[in-house]
Design a protein around this motif. Structure first.
Motif, PDB file in Angstrom:
ATOM      1  N   UNK A  58       0.829  -1.216   0.000  1.00  0.00           N
ATOM      2  CA  UNK A  58       0.000   0.000   0.000  1.00  0.00           C
ATOM      3  C   UNK A  58       0.857   1.257   0.000  1.00  0.00           C
ATOM      4  N   UNK A  59       0.193   2.421  -0.066  1.00  0.00           N
ATOM      5  CA  UNK A  59       0.911   3.696  -0.053  1.00  0.00           C
ATOM      6  C   UNK A  59       1.738   3.835   1.221  1.00  0.00           C
ATOM      7  N   UNK A  60       2.867   4.489   1.074  1.00  0.00           N
ATOM      8  CA  UNK A  60       3.785   4.720   2.196  1.00  0.00           C
ATOM      9  C   UNK A  60       3.216   5.816   3.094  1.00  0.00           C
ATOM     10  N   UNK A  61       3.329   5.620   4.410  1.00  0.00           N
ATOM     11  CA  UNK A  61       2.827   6.634   5.349  1.00  0.00           C
ATOM     12  C   UNK A  61       3.937   6.993   6.334  1.00  0.00           C
ATOM     13  N   UNK A  62       4.797   7.916   5.904  1.00  0.00           N
ATOM     14  CA  UNK A  62       5.969   8.296   6.697  1.00  0.00           C
ATOM     15  C   UNK A  62       5.578   8.841   8.070  1.00  0.00           C
ATOM     16  N   UNK A  63       4.589   9.734   8.088  1.00  0.00           N
ATOM     17  CA  UNK A  63       4.226  10.400   9.341  1.00  0.00           C
ATOM     18  C   UNK A  63       3.725   9.400  10.385  1.00  0.00           C
ATOM     19  N   UNK A  64       2.883   8.471   9.958  1.00  0.00           N
ATOM     20  CA  UNK A  64       2.349   7.490  10.906  1.00  0.00           C
ATOM     21  C   UNK A  64       3.447   6.557  11.410  1.00  0.00           C
TER      22      UNK A  64
END
Length: 232
Positions: A58-64
């Motif tokens: 899935x899409x990358x979620x750097x902040x999380x």
């Protein structure tokens, strides 16, 4: 072991957790680890390097991922400073100290070669930044809802102001970073521009962050140069 170090001959004045959000960037990671360990040891810090890895396609979620890293790192130690570090950036100046500002969140990557050693725009907060755990909780951490590239850095900059703080920056003379494998080609195809915001930070920041963080911890392993936290 686990990317943890403390100076053998003195008592370190600062304890810094280095948090790197990560997915499938092995080459960058090797370069970063090669440069960052001697760099931090010359500063005589007590530190641990945490790699927070997202599984799946899935899409990358750097902040999380950085929220997850903060939560997990704080279980190990009472860190003085949380340094949030992109995997493809290498510091050029030893006097760029990986410690926090006492009063405000600090933006450390104030001069990247990618942007001709200037800021791409005034409120830029990307690359490498340093917040105390108190700063981090005051802004309710980072947003969990930014999937894919960009946007979250501006959200964080806005959160800092909404929480009654300001951003301090490392001077461009010291805050110099090399972006690994950066090619001129990509810059000509797509000049850097500020990503459009899809969120109303003013309305969402208190309800989207550390207080609503949900994830599944798949594993936590100590490697020779870092602690790897794998999450879904």
């Amino acid at each position: 072991s686990g990317g943890h170090y403390r100076p053998p001959h003195c008592f370190a004045r600062y304890k810094s957790a280095i948090l790197v959000a990560y997915r499938n960037q092995e080459k960058y990671l090797r370069h970063l680890l090669y440069y960052i360990h001697p760099f931090l040891q010359r500063q005589q810090l007590s530190y641990t390097i945490y790699l927070i890895q997202q599984v799946g396609t899935g899409s990358f979620n750097r902040a999380k991922l950085l929220n997850v890293g903060v939560r997990e790192a704080m279980k190990d130690e009472e860190w003085d400073c949380l340094v949030l570090h992109d995997v493809d950036l290498v510091p050029e100046n030893d006097y760029n100290l990986y410690i926090c500002d006492e009063y405000y969140p600090k933006h450390m990557a104030s001069a990247m070669d990618k942007f001709q050693y200037t800021l791409p725009y005034k409120s830029f907060f990307g690359g490498v930044s340093a917040l105390t755990p108190e700063h981090y909780m005051k802004i309710n951490g980072f947003p969990n809802t930014y999937w894919g590239d960009g946007g979250e850095n501006d959200d964080i900059a806005t959160r800092i102001h909404l929480a009654g703080m300001k951003i301090v920056r490392t001077s461009p003379r010291l805050g110099r970073y090399r972006v690994m494998d950066y090619s001129e080609e990509t810059e000509t195809q797509e000049p850097w521009r500020r990503p459009p915001s899809r969120h109303n930070t003013r309305k969402t920041w208190k309800a989207d962050g550390m207080n609503t963080l949900q994830f599944r911890l798949l594993s936590r392993t100590k490697h020779p140069l870092y602690t790897k936290i794998t999450v879904d």
